[in-house]
Design a protein around this motif. Structure first.
Motif, PDB file in Angstrom:
ATOM      1  N   HIS A  23       0.856  -1.183   0.000  1.00 28.82           N
ATOM      2  CA  HIS A  23       0.000   0.000   0.000  1.00 28.82           C
ATOM      3  C   HIS A  23       0.894   1.237   0.000  1.00 28.82           C
ATOM      4  O   HIS A  23       1.887   1.286   0.736  1.00 28.82           O
ATOM      5  CB  HIS A  23      -0.896   0.024   1.248  1.00 28.82           C
ATOM      6  N   PHE A  24       0.522   2.245  -0.810  1.00 29.35           N
ATOM      7  CA  PHE A  24       1.317   3.454  -0.952  1.00 29.35           C
ATOM      8  C   PHE A  24       0.481   4.694  -0.655  1.00 29.35           C
ATOM      9  O   PHE A  24      -0.726   4.707  -0.875  1.00 29.35           O
ATOM     10  CB  PHE A  24       1.849   3.579  -2.385  1.00 29.35           C
ATOM     11  N   ALA A  25       1.156   5.735  -0.178  1.00 26.71           N
ATOM     12  CA  ALA A  25       0.584   7.075  -0.031  1.00 26.71           C
ATOM     13  C   ALA A  25       1.709   8.045  -0.350  1.00 26.71           C
ATOM     14  O   ALA A  25       2.816   7.920   0.184  1.00 26.71           O
ATOM     15  CB  ALA A  25       0.048   7.299   1.373  1.00 26.71           C
ATOM     16  N   ASP A  26       1.441   8.983  -1.234  1.00 25.97           N
ATOM     17  CA  ASP A  26       2.468   9.954  -1.637  1.00 25.97           C
ATOM     18  C   ASP A  26       3.758   9.267  -2.088  1.00 25.97           C
ATOM     19  O   ASP A  26       4.864   9.657  -1.710  1.00 25.97           O
ATOM     20  CB  ASP A  26       2.771  10.944  -0.506  1.00 25.97           C
ATOM     21  N   LYS A  49       5.095   6.574  -1.158  1.00 22.52           N
ATOM     22  CA  LYS A  49       5.828   5.866  -0.109  1.00 22.52           C
ATOM     23  C   LYS A  49       5.005   4.683   0.372  1.00 22.52           C
ATOM     24  O   LYS A  49       3.785   4.756   0.455  1.00 22.52           O
ATOM     25  CB  LYS A  49       6.120   6.796   1.069  1.00 22.52           C
ATOM     26  N   THR A 100       3.227   2.425   2.860  1.00 21.10           N
ATOM     27  CA  THR A 100       2.629   2.653   4.179  1.00 21.10           C
ATOM     28  C   THR A 100       2.338   1.343   4.895  1.00 21.10           C
ATOM     29  O   THR A 100       2.406   1.278   6.117  1.00 21.10           O
ATOM     30  CB  THR A 100       1.331   3.463   4.068  1.00 21.10           C
ATOM     31  N   GLU A 101       1.998   0.306   4.139  1.00 22.18           N
ATOM     32  CA  GLU A 101       1.695  -1.012   4.704  1.00 22.18           C
ATOM     33  C   GLU A 101       2.077  -2.094   3.703  1.00 22.18           C
ATOM     34  O   GLU A 101       2.071  -1.868   2.497  1.00 22.18           O
ATOM     35  CB  GLU A 101       0.202  -1.165   4.992  1.00 22.18           C
ATOM     36  N   LYS A 129       3.000  -2.366   9.158  1.00 22.02           N
ATOM     37  CA  LYS A 129       2.979  -0.930   8.922  1.00 22.02           C
ATOM     38  C   LYS A 129       4.390  -0.447   8.665  1.00 22.02           C
ATOM     39  O   LYS A 129       5.303  -0.771   9.413  1.00 22.02           O
ATOM     40  CB  LYS A 129       2.372  -0.206  10.108  1.00 22.02           C
ATOM     41  N   THR A 188       6.850   2.626   8.641  1.00 22.39           N
ATOM     42  CA  THR A 188       6.967   3.993   9.155  1.00 22.39           C
ATOM     43  C   THR A 188       8.271   4.665   8.744  1.00 22.39           C
ATOM     44  O   THR A 188       8.369   5.881   8.790  1.00 22.39           O
ATOM     45  CB  THR A 188       6.879   4.015  10.695  1.00 22.39           C
ATOM     46  N   ASN A 241      12.048   4.476   2.668  1.00 29.14           N
ATOM     47  CA  ASN A 241      12.334   5.477   1.643  1.00 29.14           C
ATOM     48  C   ASN A 241      13.075   4.842   0.488  1.00 29.14           C
ATOM     49  O   ASN A 241      13.925   3.975   0.687  1.00 29.14           O
ATOM     50  CB  ASN A 241      13.201   6.611   2.198  1.00 29.14           C
TER      51      ASN A 241
END
Length: 86
Positions: free
Chosen positions: A43-46, A48, A50-51, A68, A70, A73
């Motif tokens: 799973h990505f957000a922006d 990156k 995320t999960e 998760k 955190t 990069n």
């Protein structure tokens, strides 16, 4: 992602704690010398991670888990001039 953790060679901060972790009370390293995580979905957000969803095999049983992320990069490595993951 496919990660195998060699429980049988696990080392903790003290020998007593190492023995407890490897015992049948917890990881039962003698019978189950490895645990394994195999990812099934990221799973990505922006841009990156995320999960990470996947299957964890522990003590001879496989169950779905979600990890998760955190501190994940991707960046351009100046030493190798290739993409790297941290």
């Amino acid at each position: 992602m496919d990660v195998t953790i060699p429980v049988s060679s696990l080392q903790a901060s003290s020998q007593d704690f190492t023995n407890h972790l490897k015992s049948a009370d917890l990881f039962h390293a003698e019978k189950f010398p490895e645990m394994r995580f195999v990812s099934t979905k990221f799973h990505f957000a922006d841009k990156k991670v995320t999960e990470v969803e996947g299957n964890l095999t522990l003590l001879g049983k496989t169950d779905p888990v979600t990890l998760k992320a955190t501190k994940f990069n991707c960046y351009q490595s100046p030493m190798l001039n290739v993409a790297a993951i941290s």
